[in-house]
Scaffold this motif. Sequence first.
Motif, short mmCIF file in Angstrom:
data_model
loop_
_atom_site.label_atom_id
_atom_site.label_comp_id
_atom_site.label_asym_id
_atom_site.label_seq_id
_atom_site.Cartn_x
_atom_site.Cartn_y
_atom_site.Cartn_z
N PHE A 82 23.18 -46.48 -8.48
CA PHE A 82 22.82 -45.95 -7.17
C PHE A 82 23.08 -44.44 -7.12
CE2 PHE A 82 23.71 -44.86 -2.76
CZ PHE A 82 22.64 -45.44 -2.10
N TYR A 83 24.19 -44.02 -7.71
CA TYR A 83 24.51 -42.59 -7.71
C TYR A 83 23.47 -41.79 -8.50
CZ TYR A 83 26.81 -38.22 -8.95
OH TYR A 83 27.09 -36.89 -9.15
N GLU A 84 23.07 -42.29 -9.64
CA GLU A 84 22.07 -41.59 -10.43
C GLU A 84 20.74 -41.51 -9.71
OE1 GLU A 84 22.65 -39.93 -13.07
OE2 GLU A 84 24.75 -40.59 -13.22
N ALA A 85 20.44 -42.51 -8.91
CA ALA A 85 19.15 -42.54 -8.22
C ALA A 85 19.15 -41.70 -6.95
CB ALA A 85 18.77 -43.99 -7.88
N ARG A 86 20.26 -41.74 -6.20
CA ARG A 86 20.24 -41.10 -4.88
C ARG A 86 21.47 -40.26 -4.57
NH1 ARG A 86 18.80 -45.46 -0.39
NH2 ARG A 86 18.91 -43.51 0.80
N GLY A 87 22.41 -40.18 -5.46
CA GLY A 87 23.67 -39.51 -5.16
C GLY A 87 23.62 -38.00 -5.18
N LYS A 88 22.51 -37.41 -5.56
CA LYS A 88 22.43 -35.94 -5.64
C LYS A 88 21.60 -35.35 -4.51
CE LYS A 88 23.02 -36.19 -10.64
NZ LYS A 88 22.47 -35.92 -11.97
N ALA A 89 21.40 -36.12 -3.46
CA ALA A 89 20.66 -35.62 -2.30
C ALA A 89 21.50 -34.61 -1.53
CB ALA A 89 20.25 -36.78 -1.39
N GLU A 90 20.83 -33.81 -0.69
CA GLU A 90 21.50 -32.73 0.03
C GLU A 90 21.74 -33.07 1.49
OE1 GLU A 90 22.69 -29.86 -1.22
OE2 GLU A 90 22.15 -30.60 -3.21
N PHE A 91 22.40 -34.19 1.74
CA PHE A 91 22.84 -34.50 3.10
C PHE A 91 24.27 -35.04 3.03
CE2 PHE A 91 19.99 -37.86 1.60
CZ PHE A 91 20.82 -38.97 1.61
N PRO A 92 24.99 -35.06 4.15
CA PRO A 92 26.45 -35.25 4.11
C PRO A 92 26.93 -36.50 3.37
CG PRO A 92 25.79 -34.47 6.27
CD PRO A 92 24.52 -34.72 5.51
#
Length: 239
Positions: A82-92
């Motif tokens: 999950f982190y690799e897929a979505r963990g680098k987004a720019e929201f809190p």
Amino acid sequence: MSLSMPDVGLAVGNAAQAATISPLALFLQADIVVKVVMLGLLLASIWTWAMIIGFSFTLRKASRQSRAFEQDFWKAEDIDRFYEARGKAEFPAAKVMAAGVTEWRRSTAQKVIDRDGTRDRLSTAMTSTIGAEVDRLSDRLNILATIGSVAPFVGLFGTVWGIMRAFTSIAAEQNSSLAVVAPGIAEALFATAIGLFAAIPAVIAYNRFSHGINRMESGLTRFADGFYSTLSRELEAQR
């Protein structure tokens, strides 16, 4: 029904007097000091509404993205995937998770794991990220508070100056009739009205946005606590 000449003259006079107290006429007839005050308050009002619109969009977007991210996170079966897929987004919420995962990987990469130290560092990393995100979202929010508290006094300054000018006109013309006093008083009160027009939305928006940021901070804190508990159980399982 016909009007007599005095009635017609009175109607024309009333229309002319109404025209002279229109907002534009009051501004054009005002003293240079009152004009500066009015222009400053008008710019402050425009700035306030621009901030309200922009901040409403930013806060609503961040809240919506964070809530959706948290819901999907708790449904995920593999945190790393999950982190690799979505963990680098720019929201809190994503940044809080990224801080926790980054610190987790650094602390557990060593041969000997300091479990108590890892827990402390995880808590510090996510708490610091929450603080940073709250600071970023609330940046320039103090401008609304400043406008809300200062604008009425600026308008009051314009009012006092306009009233002083009205009394000066009375003294100069030796006439205290309403026709002499009314324009200066109207200009003075118009300055106060503009000050309130700038201050009231700023105060309401500041209180509303502060409440929204506090709610987001509470939500991020709960998410960080839950993620911390998950990582803590994983740490215990590695014994």
